[in-house]
Write an enzyme that holds these catalytic residues in place. Structure first.
Site, PDB file in Angstrom:
ATOM      1  N   THR A 164     -18.118  -3.328 -18.538  1.00  0.00           N
ATOM      2  CA  THR A 164     -17.553  -1.842 -17.969  1.00  0.00           C
ATOM      3  C   THR A 164     -16.395  -2.314 -17.444  1.00  0.00           C
ATOM      4  O   THR A 164     -16.009  -3.473 -16.977  1.00  0.00           O
ATOM      5  CB  THR A 164     -18.748  -1.316 -16.895  1.00  0.00           C
ATOM      6  OG1 THR A 164     -18.738  -2.036 -15.768  1.00  0.00           O
ATOM      7  CG2 THR A 164     -20.016  -1.004 -17.539  1.00  0.00           C
ATOM      8  N   GLY A 165     -15.471  -1.328 -17.271  1.00  0.00           N
ATOM      9  CA  GLY A 165     -14.263  -1.438 -16.593  1.00  0.00           C
ATOM     10  C   GLY A 165     -13.193  -2.373 -17.380  1.00  0.00           C
ATOM     11  O   GLY A 165     -12.177  -3.158 -17.088  1.00  0.00           O
ATOM     12  N   ALA A 166     -13.491  -2.253 -18.856  1.00  0.00           N
ATOM     13  CA  ALA A 166     -12.681  -3.189 -19.832  1.00  0.00           C
ATOM     14  C   ALA A 166     -11.230  -2.755 -20.005  1.00  0.00           C
ATOM     15  O   ALA A 166     -10.526  -3.406 -20.594  1.00  0.00           O
ATOM     16  CB  ALA A 166     -13.585  -3.028 -21.173  1.00  0.00           C
ATOM     17  N   SER A 167     -11.095  -1.491 -19.648  1.00  0.00           N
ATOM     18  CA  SER A 167      -9.565  -1.180 -19.588  1.00  0.00           C
ATOM     19  C   SER A 167      -8.608  -1.576 -18.392  1.00  0.00           C
ATOM     20  O   SER A 167      -7.501  -1.558 -18.465  1.00  0.00           O
ATOM     21  CB  SER A 167      -9.332   0.490 -19.714  1.00  0.00           C
ATOM     22  OG  SER A 167      -9.988   0.862 -18.553  1.00  0.00           O
TER      23      SER A 167
ATOM     24  N   ILE B  64      -9.173  -7.294 -14.897  1.00  0.00           N
ATOM     25  CA  ILE B  64     -10.358  -8.306 -14.909  1.00  0.00           C
ATOM     26  C   ILE B  64     -11.463  -8.293 -16.174  1.00  0.00           C
ATOM     27  O   ILE B  64     -11.608  -9.420 -16.914  1.00  0.00           O
ATOM     28  CB  ILE B  64     -11.037  -8.308 -13.693  1.00  0.00           C
ATOM     29  CG1 ILE B  64     -10.140  -8.527 -12.258  1.00  0.00           C
ATOM     30  CG2 ILE B  64     -12.225  -9.231 -13.493  1.00  0.00           C
ATOM     31  CD1 ILE B  64     -10.759  -8.450 -11.236  1.00  0.00           C
ATOM     32  N   GLY B  65     -11.830  -6.955 -16.517  1.00  0.00           N
ATOM     33  CA  GLY B  65     -12.548  -6.549 -17.404  1.00  0.00           C
ATOM     34  C   GLY B  65     -11.895  -6.957 -18.943  1.00  0.00           C
ATOM     35  O   GLY B  65     -12.737  -7.468 -19.801  1.00  0.00           O
TER      36      GLY B  65
ATOM     37  N   TYR C  71     -15.371   1.151   0.258  1.00  0.00           N
ATOM     38  CA  TYR C  71     -15.602   0.114  -0.947  1.00  0.00           C
ATOM     39  C   TYR C  71     -16.569  -0.772  -0.516  1.00  0.00           C
ATOM     40  O   TYR C  71     -17.536  -1.024  -1.286  1.00  0.00           O
ATOM     41  CB  TYR C  71     -14.173  -0.413  -1.069  1.00  0.00           C
ATOM     42  CG  TYR C  71     -14.317  -1.475  -2.280  1.00  0.00           C
ATOM     43  CD1 TYR C  71     -14.437  -1.160  -3.568  1.00  0.00           C
ATOM     44  CD2 TYR C  71     -14.030  -2.945  -2.046  1.00  0.00           C
ATOM     45  CE1 TYR C  71     -14.150  -2.102  -4.695  1.00  0.00           C
ATOM     46  CE2 TYR C  71     -14.142  -3.733  -3.016  1.00  0.00           C
ATOM     47  CZ  TYR C  71     -14.175  -3.509  -4.313  1.00  0.00           C
ATOM     48  OH  TYR C  71     -14.163  -4.425  -5.271  1.00  0.00           O
TER      49      TYR C  71
END
Length: 270
Positions: free
Chosen positions: A16-19, A22-23, A159
């Site tokens: 997830t967060g591959a856009s 880090i992803g 956060y």
């Protein structure tokens, strides 16, 4: 990365967060190691760019999905089931807000939307994928957290609690899954030079990892299957929190005085 191929070659991995930076680097490392990748994020163009950067030959599936939308997750999990399910889940997606509580008294939505992505979205996705891991007799869940928890850093009252929640979720889940050969790991990342951290100008001169270095910490969790992957500074912060909590508080208070609010926190960004 040594040992990564042994763990992930031929395995179905959802990041997830591959856009994000880090992803994207996690996906590149996993693709090079022979994983079959599913990339999740909200930005289709950025996901496609990540897919193009993955070494050729690695199977890649792109899913533009909002983690906070239950109907989209339902469609996603149905599609993943058709592909054989997910063996490894990397809960990397995150929303960060750095704003002192004094400036957030009329912004309860900051807390709700941060929890929606960092905790509830990750938990919802994990619970949907768990039955498949159980049926196949193994798997691995990696939750990306932050050094801010370990150091008790100020101005992250939205956060840090969201990351504390996903860490606690993993800690409670892990003993339930141990005999089923499903590992749960938490990775405490330090400051990383990304688009998410860039608005905090006070961080510009502080030591930070590159996205690739951060991705290697995530992959260390995959290789070792340890419950916790951290930095020496983060580990020291945790130890101080137990052995000398007032000293850690003093250091955190000093950081609060020395590193001012970011321009976005002082502006009109809603």
């Amino acid at each position: 990365m040594r040992g990564l191929s042994t763990r992930v070659r031929g395995r179905r991995v959802l990041v997830t967060g591959a856009s994000g930076a880090i992803g994207r680097q996690v996906a590149i490392l996993l693709g090079a190691a022979g994983a079959e990748l599913s990339l999740l994020g909200r930005d289709r163009r950025a996901l496609d760019e990540t897919a193009r950067l993955v070494p050729s030959g690695a199977p890649v599936h792109v899913f533009p999905v909002d983690l906070t939308a239950a109907d989209e997750l339902t469609v996603l999990t149905e599609e993943l089931a058709k592909q054989g399910g997910v063996d490894i889940l990397v809960n990397n997606a995150g929303r960060s807000i750095r704003r002192g509580a004094a400036l957030a008294v009329d912004r309860p939505h900051d807390y709700r939307r941060t929890m929606a992505v960092n905790y509830f979205g990750a938990v919802d996705l994990t619970l949907r994928l768990l039955p498949g891991m159980r049926e196949r007799g193994g798997g691995h869940i990696v939750n990306v957290a932050t050094i801010g928890l370990q150091l008790g850093m100020a101005r992250f009252t939205a956060y840090n609690p969201s990351k504390a929640a996903i860490e606690a979720f993993g800690q409670s889940l892990a003993p339930e899954l141990r005999r089923e050969r499903i590992a749960v790991s938490t990775v405490h990342l330090p400051l990383v030079r990304t688009r998410m951290s860039a608005p905090t100008t006070a961080f510009a001169k502080l030591p930070a990892l590159t996205p690739e270095q951060a991705a290697r910490m995530v992959c260390t969790a995959l290789v070792t299957r340890r419950p916790r992957v951290s930095t020496p500074l983060g580990t020291l912060g945790e130890l101080l929190g137990v052995a000398a909590p007032r000293l850690r508080l003093a250091f955190a208070a000093l950081e609060y005085r020395c590193l001012p609010e970011s321009p976005g926190a002082l502006g009109a960004d809603r």
